[in-house]
Enzyme design. Structure first.
Site, PDB file in Angstrom:
ATOM      1  N   SER A 115      35.804  39.501  41.315  1.00  0.00           N
ATOM      2  CA  SER A 115      37.190  39.091  41.592  1.00  0.00           C
ATOM      3  C   SER A 115      37.239  37.896  42.558  1.00  0.00           C
ATOM      4  O   SER A 115      36.640  36.876  42.262  1.00  0.00           O
ATOM      5  CB  SER A 115      37.959  40.303  42.125  1.00  0.00           C
ATOM      6  OG  SER A 115      39.326  40.086  42.069  1.00  0.00           O
ATOM      7  N   ASP A 154      42.128  43.767  31.766  1.00  0.00           N
ATOM      8  CA  ASP A 154      42.211  43.475  33.208  1.00  0.00           C
ATOM      9  C   ASP A 154      43.649  43.096  33.560  1.00  0.00           C
ATOM     10  O   ASP A 154      44.174  42.099  33.069  1.00  0.00           O
ATOM     11  CB  ASP A 154      41.258  42.314  33.546  1.00  0.00           C
ATOM     12  CG  ASP A 154      41.090  42.107  35.047  1.00  0.00           C
ATOM     13  OD1 ASP A 154      42.068  42.322  35.784  1.00  0.00           O
ATOM     14  OD2 ASP A 154      39.979  41.738  35.478  1.00  0.00           O
ATOM     15  N   HIS A 195      40.178  45.962  35.775  1.00  0.00           N
ATOM     16  CA  HIS A 195      39.673  44.960  36.716  1.00  0.00           C
ATOM     17  C   HIS A 195      38.434  45.422  37.483  1.00  0.00           C
ATOM     18  O   HIS A 195      37.642  44.605  37.926  1.00  0.00           O
ATOM     19  CB  HIS A 195      40.792  44.617  37.696  1.00  0.00           C
ATOM     20  CG  HIS A 195      40.451  43.499  38.638  1.00  0.00           C
ATOM     21  ND1 HIS A 195      40.098  42.240  38.194  1.00  0.00           N
ATOM     22  CD2 HIS A 195      40.393  43.445  39.996  1.00  0.00           C
ATOM     23  CE1 HIS A 195      39.849  41.461  39.245  1.00  0.00           C
ATOM     24  NE2 HIS A 195      40.011  42.171  40.338  1.00  0.00           N
TER      25      HIS A 195
END
Ligand SMILES: *[C@@H]1O[C@H](CO)[C@@H](O)[C@H](O)[C@H]1NC(C)=O
Ligand SMILES: *[C@@H]1O[C@H](CO)[C@@H](O)[C@H](O)[C@H]1NC(C)=O
Length: 360
Positions: free
Chosen positions: A205, A292, A333
């Site tokens: 991320s 995601d 995610h």
């Protein structure tokens, strides 16, 4: 008499409508005036959006106690110095195959006086992990990945740290240059202990932007083995534009002026991964799940396309690879580590073999 009798109902309806309209007005005002203006004018608010070091659901957990509190085995806890006086909290999680050798009692305190260079005196791969924008290095999905890397078939060393302002690192404001400095000092520390060709950089991320910036900054004499990017984005502006909460601004004409332009500063350009990645001349693996909901899949794919543009086609450079997970797995995610085939993919990638299948 008649008048008062009949005027009652309409008045009530008007009051109700009035309240509803007022609430709607307040919402519109907050959403389309107050929030944008605050965002435009306040670097603090912008910082809080990008770095959520204040979000920590593990408040009572002690990062100095990885075995008891985080169910890790044989983990050394220490600090590494970065720039600006920042001191970073670090875990060195030993490969599963070395737990008995170094931690006869099962605890990292056995390691207290063992020099790091000696702990790396083996042929196991090393992963340097840069986490995302919330919580600490002890977040649950992060622990899941460490266990896979260290205790699974890969049998790797995992080095994971908290950026400035996060976890047990020095309590100061995070910043884009600060985070990149932190990762860079971690890399310098690590490559002073081991041959840099054993190091594999891994970001998740927001940590992908840190890891790409780090990879660009590392000199060609000091190149690591690989770079892995889990759920990455291509550029800060796109990450904000595509952020699910930004959907209420889809038709708002001043969105760019209020929300995107404030990030058009040199310091944020350090996170311009789609440009930076073209300078990365060692193997790149990108992984993204189609479901995601935090960083949309298409941003990871854009980054992959940029990586391909940076690929020369020469035999001394590996072609970037993207692993795509279909929605049906539900990895979202944070949960790509749950893929039962991931270890096999990583083993191949770290040893520069063909990965084969890339869509799952
Ligand atoms: C965290 O654990 C360490 C090591 O066991 C201990 O020295 C320290 O006092 C603990 N901190 C807190 C806040 O409990
Ligand atoms: C690091 O490892 C590489 C590849 O195994 C080797 O060619 C190189 O000589 C090593 N460097 C040092 C300083 O040992």
């Amino acid at each position: 008499m008649m008048d008062t009798k009949y005027s009652k109902k309409p008045t009530r309806r008007i009051n109700f409508l009035y309240i509803l309209l007022s609430l709607f007005g307040v919402f519109i005002f907050i959403a389309y005036v107050a929030v944008p203006v605050a965002f435009k004018l306040s670097p603090t608010i912008r910082r809080h959006l990008l770095f959520m070091n204040y979000v920590n659901f593990q408040v009572n957990m002690n990062l100095s106690n990885p075995e008891n509190e985080y169910k890790l085995k044989c983990t050394k806890v220490f600090h590494v110095d970065s720039s600006d006086g920042a001191s970073l909290g670090v875990w060195h999680i030993l490969p599963g195959s070395l737990v008995n050798k170094y931690c006869p009692t099962g605890f990292g305190k056995d390691l207290k006086d063992v020099d790091e260079s000696r702990l790396f005196d083996d042929d196991r791969p090393i992963v340097l992990y840069s986490h995302g924008n919330g919580g600490t290095r002890g977040g649950n999905h992060r622990l899941g990945l460490y266990r896979l890397l260290a205790y699974g078939e890969l049998d790797a060393h995992v080095i994971t740290f908290d950026y400035r302002g996060f976890g047990d690192s020095t309590n100061m404001h995070p910043s884009v240059p600060g985070l990149v400095d932190d990762a860079f000092h971690m890399y310098k520390w690590l490559s002073s202990k081991v041959n840099h060709t054993r190091i594999n950089i891994w970001g998740h991320s927001l940590g992908t932007a840190v890891s790409v910036a780090l990879s660009k900054r590392i000199g060609s004499d000091d190149k690591p083995n690989t770079l892995t990017l889990e759920a990455p984005f291509n550029a800060v502006a796109d990450a904000i534009r595509e952020y699910p909460l930004a959907a209420i601004y889809k038709i708002y004409p001043l969105f760019d002026f209020f929300f995107i332009q404030p990030f058009d500063l040199p310091e944020y350009r350090l996170f311009d991964s789609q440009t930076n990645i073209k300078d990365v001349k060692f193997p790149i693996l990108i992984m993204h799940a189609k479901d995601d909901a935090i960083v949309p899949f298409k941003l990871g794919h854009k980054l992959y396309e940029s990586a391909l543009q940076g690929y020369s086609g020469k035999s001394d450079q590996a072609k970037p690879v993207m692993i795509i997970y279909e929605e049906e797995h539900g990895y979202g995610h944070k949960n790509i580590y749950k893929d039962s085939l991931l270890t096999k993919i990583i083993i191949k990638f770290f040893s520069h073999q063909e990965i084969g299948q890339t869509t799952f």
